[in-house]
Design an enzyme around this catalytic site. Structure first.
Site, mmCIF file in Angstrom:
data_model
loop_
_atom_site.group_PDB
_atom_site.id
_atom_site.type_symbol
_atom_site.label_atom_id
_atom_site.label_comp_id
_atom_site.label_asym_id
_atom_site.label_seq_id
_atom_site.Cartn_x
_atom_site.Cartn_y
_atom_site.Cartn_z
ATOM 1 N N CYS A 86 -10.760 1.573 17.343
ATOM 2 C CA CYS A 86 -10.477 0.871 18.594
ATOM 3 C C CYS A 86 -9.153 1.348 19.185
ATOM 4 C CB CYS A 86 -10.394 -0.631 18.317
ATOM 5 S SG CYS A 86 -9.874 -1.616 19.707
ATOM 6 N N CYS A 118 -11.785 -4.561 19.532
ATOM 7 C CA CYS A 118 -11.831 -5.327 20.795
ATOM 8 C C CYS A 118 -13.253 -5.518 21.302
ATOM 9 C CB CYS A 118 -10.992 -4.629 21.858
ATOM 10 S SG CYS A 118 -11.760 -3.149 22.565
ATOM 11 N N ARG A 169 -2.228 -2.403 -7.567
ATOM 12 C CA ARG A 169 -1.620 -3.217 -6.518
ATOM 13 C C ARG A 169 -0.788 -4.357 -7.113
ATOM 14 N NH1 ARG A 169 -2.307 0.457 -3.235
ATOM 15 N NH2 ARG A 169 -3.284 0.238 -1.185
ATOM 16 N N CYS A 226 0.863 -1.182 0.000
ATOM 17 C CA CYS A 226 0.000 0.000 0.000
ATOM 18 C C CYS A 226 0.899 1.230 0.000
ATOM 19 C CB CYS A 226 -0.852 -0.047 1.268
ATOM 20 S SG CYS A 226 -1.751 1.458 1.646
ATOM 21 N N HIS A 227 0.398 2.371 -0.460
ATOM 22 C CA HIS A 227 1.228 3.573 -0.464
ATOM 23 C C HIS A 227 1.695 3.935 0.931
ATOM 24 C CE1 HIS A 227 2.425 7.202 -2.908
ATOM 25 N NE2 HIS A 227 2.904 7.419 -1.704
ATOM 26 N N THR A 228 0.897 3.581 1.932
ATOM 27 C CA THR A 228 1.288 3.901 3.311
ATOM 28 C C THR A 228 2.533 3.129 3.734
ATOM 29 O OG1 THR A 228 -1.045 4.239 3.808
ATOM 30 C CG2 THR A 228 0.441 4.097 5.684
ATOM 31 N N CYS A 255 -13.698 -1.384 24.317
ATOM 32 C CA CYS A 255 -13.288 0.007 24.595
ATOM 33 C C CYS A 255 -14.401 0.976 24.218
ATOM 34 C CB CYS A 255 -11.995 0.333 23.841
ATOM 35 S SG CYS A 255 -12.172 0.606 22.077
ATOM 36 N N HIS A 315 0.879 -4.288 5.662
ATOM 37 C CA HIS A 315 -0.397 -4.329 6.380
ATOM 38 C C HIS A 315 -1.582 -4.661 5.482
ATOM 39 C CE1 HIS A 315 -0.206 -0.325 4.644
ATOM 40 N NE2 HIS A 315 -1.503 -0.235 4.786
ATOM 41 N N GLU A 316 -1.280 -5.234 4.298
ATOM 42 C CA GLU A 316 -2.363 -5.587 3.362
ATOM 43 C C GLU A 316 -2.147 -7.041 2.932
ATOM 44 O OE1 GLU A 316 -2.967 -3.507 -0.645
ATOM 45 O OE2 GLU A 316 -4.235 -2.282 0.661
ATOM 46 N N CYS A 335 -6.603 -3.372 3.505
ATOM 47 C CA CYS A 335 -6.433 -1.914 3.599
ATOM 48 C C CYS A 335 -7.125 -1.146 2.477
ATOM 49 C CB CYS A 335 -4.964 -1.529 3.674
ATOM 50 S SG CYS A 335 -4.776 0.239 3.966
ATOM 51 N N CYS A 377 -14.930 1.208 20.466
ATOM 52 C CA CYS A 377 -15.650 0.066 19.866
ATOM 53 C C CYS A 377 -17.130 0.120 20.196
ATOM 54 C CB CYS A 377 -15.048 -1.251 20.351
ATOM 55 S SG CYS A 377 -13.511 -1.685 19.502
ATOM 56 N N ARG A 391 -3.662 0.683 20.888
ATOM 57 C CA ARG A 391 -3.148 1.760 20.040
ATOM 58 C C ARG A 391 -1.721 2.189 20.411
ATOM 59 N NH1 ARG A 391 -1.791 2.790 16.418
ATOM 60 N NH2 ARG A 391 -1.037 4.807 15.751
HETATM 61 N N1 LIG Z 1 -7.019 6.693 5.684
HETATM 62 C C1 LIG Z 1 -6.725 5.418 5.514
HETATM 63 O O1 LIG Z 1 -7.178 4.520 6.255
HETATM 64 C C2 LIG Z 1 -5.848 5.013 4.350
HETATM 65 C C3 LIG Z 1 -5.820 3.681 3.904
HETATM 66 C C4 LIG Z 1 -5.025 3.358 2.772
HETATM 67 C C5 LIG Z 1 -4.263 4.344 2.142
HETATM 68 N N2 LIG Z 1 -4.294 5.628 2.636
HETATM 69 C C6 LIG Z 1 -3.574 6.718 1.965
HETATM 70 O O2 LIG Z 1 -4.330 7.025 0.789
HETATM 71 C C7 LIG Z 1 -3.467 7.537 -0.241
HETATM 72 C C8 LIG Z 1 -3.650 6.717 -1.512
HETATM 73 O O3 LIG Z 1 -3.191 5.428 -1.292
HETATM 74 P P1 LIG Z 1 -2.990 4.482 -2.604
HETATM 75 O O4 LIG Z 1 -2.422 3.171 -2.129
HETATM 76 O O5 LIG Z 1 -4.218 4.519 -3.442
HETATM 77 O O6 LIG Z 1 -1.841 5.315 -3.340
HETATM 78 P P2 LIG Z 1 -1.437 5.374 -4.898
HETATM 79 O O7 LIG Z 1 -0.059 5.915 -4.918
HETATM 80 O O8 LIG Z 1 -1.744 4.084 -5.552
HETATM 81 O O9 LIG Z 1 -2.440 6.470 -5.501
HETATM 82 C C9 LIG Z 1 -2.271 7.853 -5.266
HETATM 83 C C10 LIG Z 1 -2.696 8.578 -6.560
HETATM 84 O O10 LIG Z 1 -2.766 9.986 -6.302
HETATM 85 C C11 LIG Z 1 -2.230 10.687 -7.436
HETATM 86 N N3 LIG Z 1 -1.832 12.025 -6.979
HETATM 87 C C12 LIG Z 1 -0.781 12.341 -6.171
HETATM 88 N N4 LIG Z 1 -0.772 13.676 -5.937
HETATM 89 C C13 LIG Z 1 -1.846 14.216 -6.611
HETATM 90 C C14 LIG Z 1 -2.384 15.528 -6.759
HETATM 91 N N5 LIG Z 1 -1.802 16.575 -6.165
HETATM 92 N N6 LIG Z 1 -3.512 15.704 -7.500
HETATM 93 C C15 LIG Z 1 -4.094 14.625 -8.096
HETATM 94 N N7 LIG Z 1 -3.640 13.353 -8.013
HETATM 95 C C16 LIG Z 1 -2.523 13.163 -7.267
HETATM 96 C C17 LIG Z 1 -1.092 9.803 -7.924
HETATM 97 O O11 LIG Z 1 -0.799 10.069 -9.291
HETATM 98 C C18 LIG Z 1 -1.691 8.394 -7.723
HETATM 99 O O12 LIG Z 1 -2.374 7.971 -8.891
HETATM 100 C C19 LIG Z 1 -2.059 7.481 0.351
HETATM 101 O O13 LIG Z 1 -1.772 8.743 0.954
HETATM 102 C C20 LIG Z 1 -2.187 6.430 1.458
HETATM 103 O O14 LIG Z 1 -1.216 6.608 2.473
HETATM 104 C C21 LIG Z 1 -5.066 5.981 3.704
HETATM 105 C C1 LIG Z 2 -4.989 5.215 10.519
HETATM 106 C C2 LIG Z 2 -5.095 5.932 9.220
HETATM 107 C C3 LIG Z 2 -3.930 5.686 8.294
HETATM 108 C C4 LIG Z 2 -3.846 4.251 7.871
HETATM 109 C C5 LIG Z 2 -3.264 4.120 6.498
HETATM 110 C C6 LIG Z 2 -3.260 2.713 6.014
HETATM 111 O O1 LIG Z 2 -2.749 2.636 4.722
HETATM 112 ZN ZN LIG Z 3 -2.750 0.964 3.634
HETATM 113 ZN ZN LIG Z 4 -11.783 -1.469 21.027
#
Ligand SMILES: NC(=O)c1ccc[n+]([C@@H]2O[C@H](COP(=O)([O-])OP(=O)(O)OC[C@H]3O[C@@H](n4cnc5c(N)ncnc54)[C@H](O)[C@@H]3O)[C@@H](O)[C@H]2O)c1
Ligand SMILES: CCCCCCO
Ligand SMILES: [Zn+2]
Ligand SMILES: [Zn+2]
Length: 394
Positions: free
Chosen positions: A115, A101, A383, A49-51, A104, A71-72, A185, A107, A119
């Site tokens: 949860c 859980c 992916r 994942c990007h994260t 908490c 984490h995926e 994820c 939850c 943490r």
């Molecule tokens: N909140 C959560 O629970 C959670 C879960 C998973 C991923 N994320 C986050 O979500 C985001 C996306 O994850 P992903 O795996 O799809 O990533 P990814 O890299 O596959 O996709 C990101 C896309 O955004 C585009 N992009 C980047 N900057 C841009 C801009 N300024 N304007 C327009 N497009 C732009 C890129 O070209 C790319 O296509 C990441 O920041 C990741 O950390 C958050």
């Molecule tokens: C907890 C919010 C961020 C998690 C990102 C997972 O890719």
């Molecule tokens: Zn993720």
């Molecule tokens: Zn909990």
């Protein structure tokens, strides 16, 4: 039948992150048996994942080194610790970076899935008792997001795990672990942001910034919800083109569009009937987050932040944007109460309500994990699913 490893330390392959921005190194590590309320899992498949890349970059305060990232993933239970009642060896499972859980305050609260039971230790890279189950060359390795799927074996808390099946049915043997791992994820997050966090309704108008896996799963959710218009915004033309197959009705490339001297959000408000009912940031870029908010419709538009911005980054807008009715919100894991929800998403996939297969653009061997990191960082494909330990091979 291989000799039982229950209660023993397992030596296995893992992709170790020794330092930020250093290529992951495939090493032999030791994985200790699960303690009370823990489960040891053989990881069969994991995606990047990007994260994972963000944490590896060193910009994430919870990106601790040396560690096992990931984490995926999905896999098969190898053994369980004392007090574990919901899992047994052989169960097909998906590790969850947001635990559940069910005790908490979070939850018990209907408005959140966050949860808090483990943490603090999870953020420190430890199991709930404050220790690690991983060592390599005599050094302790930290856990990551409570999952650490970049290893042939990992140990997770029993509240950070669900079965790859509906709770009430038998194990769904036909749920392919090499694909349902994506529910760990990105796809659950984007889909959940749409159906849980924003509750997109029939006939709504939607705009999505960032057409990677998370953004396209928002698009998938908007389509399932019956949105009549879905605008995709990305800086990579190939992504914009590919997004049409997922349901995007209009595409915008901020880098090449002629805005006539206007800001993108002004142009979108002018050209899309005053703005959108719902907008989503799936980029992690705070500028895109502002564009998304200010493209939400006056009076009722909602904008949801999913992207993870680098530590210290801040978002900004004029307060009047909110005073005039726009709502800015965010989501972690799409708002899903994880243990209860992910098995249902497995069944939604098996019953073809949602699709996962088109998000898998590459499949590779575990040793090619650095290539997968490079691809996600450069926006190549969606992916890559890595085969970590193939159960058919032993
Ligand atoms: N909140 C959560 O629970 C959670 C879960 C998973 C991923 N994320 C986050 O979500 C985001 C996306 O994850 P992903 O795996 O799809 O990533 P990814 O890299 O596959 O996709 C990101 C896309 O955004 C585009 N992009 C980047 N900057 C841009 C801009 N300024 N304007 C327009 N497009 C732009 C890129 O070209 C790319 O296509 C990441 O920041 C990741 O950390 C958050
Ligand atoms: C907890 C919010 C961020 C998690 C990102 C997972 O890719
Ligand atoms: Zn993720
Ligand atoms: Zn909990």
């Amino acid at each position: 039948m291989p000799e039982s490893t229950e209660g023993k330390v397992i030596s296995c392959k893992a992709a170790v992150a020794w330092e930020a921005q250093k290529p992951l190194s495939i090493e032999t590590i030791e994985v200790a048996p699960p303690k009370a309320h823990e489960v040891r899992i053989m990881i069969t498949h994991t995606a990047v994942c990007h994260t994972d890349w963000y944490s590896w970059s060193g910009k994430d305060p919870e990106g601790i080194f040396p560690s096992i990232l990931g984490h995926e993933g999905a896999g098969i239970v190898e053994s369980v610790g004392e007090g574990v009642t919901g899992f047994k060896p052989g169960d097909h499972v998906i590790p969850l970076f947001v635990p559940q859980c069910k005790e908490c305050d979070f939850c018990k609260h209907p408005k959140t899935n966050l949860c808090q039971k483990i943490r603090i230790q999870q953020g420190r890279g430890y199991m709930p008792d404050g220790t690690s189950r991983f060592t390599c060359k005599g050094k302790e390795l930290k856990h990551y997001m409570g999952t650490s799927t970049f290893s042939e074996y990992t140990v997770v808390a029993d509240i950070s795990l669900c079965k790859a099946k509906l709770l009430l049915s038998q194990i769904n043997p036909s749920a392919p672990l090499n694909t349902v791992c994506l529910l760990g994820c990105g796809i659950s997050t984007g889909y959940g942001a749409t159906v849980n966090t924003c509750k997109v309704e029939q006939g709504a108008t939607v705009a999505v910034w960032g057409l990677g896996t998370v953004g396209l799963s928002v698009v998938m959710g908007a389509k399932v919800a019956g949105a009549k218009q879905i605008v995709g915004v990305d800086m990579i033309d190939e992504k914009l083109e590919a997004a049409k197959a997922f349901g995007v009705t209009h595409t915008v490339n901020p880098k090449t569009i002629d805005l006539g001297g206007k800001k993108l959000q002004e142009w979108l408000v002018e050209n899309f009937n005053g703005g959108f009912d719902f907008t989503f940031d799936c980029t992690g870029n705070v500028g895109a987050m502002r564009q998304a908010l200010e493209s939400a419709h006056k009076g009722w538009g909602e904008s949801c932040i999913i992207g993870v911005a680098a530590a210290g980054e801040e978002i900004s807008t004029r307060p009047f944007q909110l005073v005039t009715g726009r709502v800015w919100k965010g989501t972690a894991f799409g708002g899903w109460k994880s243990v209860d929800s992910v098995p249902k998403l497995v069944d939604e996939y098996m019953n073809k309500k949602i699709q996962l297969d088109d998000f898998v653009t590459h499949r590779a061997e575990f040793d090619q994990i650095n290539d997968a990191f490079d691809m996600i960082h450069h926006g190549k494909g969606l992916r890559t699913v890595l085969t970590v330990k193939d159960p058919s091979k032993f």
